[in-house]
Design an enzyme around this catalytic site. Sequence first.
Site, PDB file in Angstrom:
ATOM      1  N   HIS A   1      41.391  49.637  45.387  1.00 32.39           N
ATOM      2  CA  HIS A   1      40.582  48.792  44.497  1.00 32.39           C
ATOM      3  C   HIS A   1      41.151  48.953  43.104  1.00 32.39           C
ATOM      4  O   HIS A   1      41.258  50.069  42.594  1.00 32.39           O
ATOM      5  CB  HIS A   1      39.112  49.224  44.539  1.00 32.39           C
ATOM      6  CG  HIS A   1      38.242  48.423  43.596  1.00 32.39           C
ATOM      7  ND1 HIS A   1      38.211  47.051  43.600  1.00 32.39           N
ATOM      8  CD2 HIS A   1      37.398  48.814  42.602  1.00 32.39           C
ATOM      9  CE1 HIS A   1      37.376  46.614  42.672  1.00 32.39           C
ATOM     10  NE2 HIS A   1      36.877  47.674  42.044  1.00 32.39           N
TER      11      HIS A   1
ATOM     12  N   ASP B   1      40.726  48.063  39.445  1.00 30.04           N
ATOM     13  CA  ASP B   1      40.162  47.635  38.159  1.00 30.04           C
ATOM     14  C   ASP B   1      41.294  47.609  37.147  1.00 30.04           C
ATOM     15  O   ASP B   1      41.893  48.652  36.857  1.00 30.04           O
ATOM     16  CB  ASP B   1      39.083  48.607  37.693  1.00 30.04           C
ATOM     17  CG  ASP B   1      37.813  48.524  38.517  1.00 30.04           C
ATOM     18  OD1 ASP B   1      37.372  47.402  38.804  1.00 30.04           O
ATOM     19  OD2 ASP B   1      37.277  49.581  38.887  1.00 30.04           O
TER      20      ASP B   1
ATOM     21  N   ASP C   1      33.164  45.029  44.382  1.00 31.38           N
ATOM     22  CA  ASP C   1      32.406  45.787  43.383  1.00 31.38           C
ATOM     23  C   ASP C   1      31.637  44.899  42.421  1.00 31.38           C
ATOM     24  O   ASP C   1      31.108  45.367  41.427  1.00 31.38           O
ATOM     25  CB  ASP C   1      33.381  46.681  42.602  1.00 31.38           C
ATOM     26  CG  ASP C   1      32.697  47.888  41.979  1.00 31.38           C
ATOM     27  OD1 ASP C   1      31.614  48.279  42.467  1.00 31.38           O
ATOM     28  OD2 ASP C   1      33.234  48.443  41.010  1.00 31.38           O
TER      29      ASP C   1
ATOM     30  N   HIS D   1      34.185  42.159  36.714  1.00 29.69           N
ATOM     31  CA  HIS D   1      32.794  42.558  36.475  1.00 29.69           C
ATOM     32  C   HIS D   1      32.672  43.541  35.320  1.00 29.69           C
ATOM     33  O   HIS D   1      31.732  43.450  34.527  1.00 29.69           O
ATOM     34  CB  HIS D   1      32.183  43.142  37.755  1.00 29.69           C
ATOM     35  CG  HIS D   1      32.932  44.307  38.308  1.00 29.69           C
ATOM     36  ND1 HIS D   1      34.148  44.176  38.916  1.00 29.69           N
ATOM     37  CD2 HIS D   1      32.640  45.619  38.347  1.00 29.69           C
ATOM     38  CE1 HIS D   1      34.573  45.357  39.315  1.00 29.69           C
ATOM     39  NE2 HIS D   1      33.683  46.259  38.975  1.00 29.69           N
TER      40      HIS D   1
END
Length: 851
Positions: free
Chosen positions: A12, A14, A123, A332
């Site tokens: 993941h 970010d 997420d 997000h």
Amino acid sequence: MSRDIKILMHTHWDREWYFTKDETKVLLRNHMQDVMDYLEDNPETIYILDGQSVMIDDYLELEPTEEPRLKRLIQSGNLRVGPWYTQTDLLLVHGESIFRNLYYGIKRAREFGEPMLVGYAPDTFGHASQMPQIYQQFGIESTFFWRGFSELKAEKSDFLWEGVDGTRIFGINLATGYQGAKYLESDPKLLSERMAKLMHVLDTYSASNSRLIMNGHDQMPLQRDIKQVMTEIEKLYPEDNVSLTDFEGYLQGLNKDELEIVRGELTDSKHARIHRTIGSTRMDIKLLNNEIETKLYHTLEPLAVIGERVGIPYPHGVVERIAKLLFGAHAHDSIGGCNSDSVNQDIKQRLINAKEMVDTQIELHLRLLTMANKATNNTIVIVNPSPEKRAGEMVSLELITRTKNFDLYDESGQQVDYVLDHQQSEDAGLIDRQVAARLKDITVYRTNIYVKVDEMRGLSARYFTYEEVETKRAEVKQTKNAMIKNDFGQLFIEDNQLHYRHKKTNRVYHNVLSIENSGDAGDSYDYSPPVTDWVLNTQAEADLSFTIEKTALSEVIKLTLAFSVPSNQTERENKQTTARVEFTGTCRLFENDPKVYVELNHTNTTADSRYRLVFRTGIITDEVKVDGYLSDQLKPVYLSEPLAIWEQDNWVEKPVSIETMQSYLSLKRDHQFNLYTKGLKEYEVVDGNAYVTLFRTFSHLGKRNLINRPGRPSGIEIKTPDNQLKDTSFTFNCAFDFEQIETQNKQANRYLTPLIGYQRKEFNRFNLNPRPKVKLDDTDVTLNLGQCVVSAVKCTEDNQLLIRLYNPMDQPDTLTLPEGSKRANAMEEPLQDVKEVTVKPQEIMQFIIHQ
């Protein structure tokens, strides 16, 4: 019965959070080198690149010679990329941004191989109810996600998710999270303990024999000993099948006929935090993002469609660059504002760069359009960016003239009336450097006016002219009578408060608009009321000063609301008010328009605070109508069921009844209230009052043990003084009325898509040559779209006119399109010819329109 234990290897990613995107780019280079080495040595392995194609671009930016190698691994199916360009928020950004994010993500992935057509959003802080249809428009039949699920939705975490229009796709809640099987232990004892916990959860929630083991985490390196781990798992569960998989492999084990149906938004916070009040964090970033989105989708693209038709090349590269700058701010964490100060500074600067590009491209198109009118230099162009006819609307226009006074004329030479809004003098040398270079001393007047336009065809331009004159216009009438009015109602001031009388019903809405100040003990993820709060409101404490100006076309109250509030939480606890804060602005009425247009300006000086607009409607109702992504929906005013059980059921976060809209809300019982906003998306309805958050200020990225969010901090506990927004200036815009209508979505769209006006100016920062091939065009492309609402007007990559629209009403609507029109998919590829089409309630359609 044996189980299929399916291990999915992924990372993941970010791009930024409490670290910057440039830090992660360097880390990504190392990560990709490691992953590609492993996949080449282990060709039976599948690795998921977090569902976002931007990782391709970020890696190749540093290693451009690795493109052939990367392409081979994607084409072989070892490395799965797409469908997103970036992992976007799915509640806060513009609906068109969702479409474009998927469009560019799939387009980029296709350049390397087959994209992963799975709605992977691991997420994201909640999922909008229109996402099933949006996904399906791109050929995506499933979504895998972590946040937003509870047993109030379904007993099992595998289900069919039905969107607001009735579209159904597979919904897979990652019951152990996207990170549940990160760093699986190779030690048999430790692995046994770990797997027992995972399998217990998956056995409880899985709807089939398959068990999805998510082997990955934030920036987690690929687990190189995964084969050894799998051998140990096979020893632990000798009757089960153990294999590596992708998302599609997991879906093969599901039977649609056996799955529960889940409807509506996925925003429950039982198992994972949703952060319902993140919609008001770092409102400076959110308002800036909204301004760029609105200009890109509602102004630049339709303006460029008109330009392409008359000979101004469509700026595909500019549009894509602006869009990708936006997508980089739409993750997000990024658009949520829940980052370190340095990251928020970087996001804001990137958005400023995007704003400079969109503003410059809009002005360039408008200048070229004015220069095409060779009859006179004193040209004003008025543009309708909508494909529908517009009539009797006001256009805001800025002029720079040598004289304070000027007259306007339409194409036939008839003088046109206008409303003077604001005027100031300035040095022309500060606008045009050639003036300063020649040592000329020229004073000009920058004037903002409103002009009424009688009629405009769809996607059209009209040419007005102006004449500089010495004759003074009639002075704007100023009055001490504390009231403005039009045919729909009266807005008046009495006892230091604003009130509205609706003419048709003669109902008076006392204290219709006020501003609330309260404390905020939360962090960048969540508003949290302080243990000791003190709520203040301008209805009781404010000094309201005002002037009133009236013309035949408009009446306006120019006002200042000033009141004393605590400077910080310590003062609030001690009931002290040392800060004097001001909101200045206007409330304006136009003739033949029921809306009260509100603009408020404010520079923040306080800490640990939340400010909200309060609309006192007197409408007690259980539901509120709002717009979501390309849709209308009804939301409950109070989340009674979750709030009744959240504490005893150990939800990780209180399901507060604060919700998200896109651009309007409407309350209705025996009377009705409609509110339209620009970028203000967080609302709450309590006892007939509609509260809209303006902004909030706080001290930390994350805090622990908030009143509404017990336990650990979200994020990390670092100080973020920028989140106090000290000395940050805001401009807030909204409009409201009390009309009995059902077309709020269409009204909101028109509010966000006004007519555009531009003057060919004598003084400019940059010089341009006129384009000799630009010819004024009289083609009529007006469409009758009935109750349907336009979401996009743009050119496809081969410069065909594409219209995306949707039907927000409860009844179908049948449209007749021009000859030669075609249905298109969300990738803007033509499908079948179409002449007449019925658009179902909440349905989205794309058309390529023959011009």
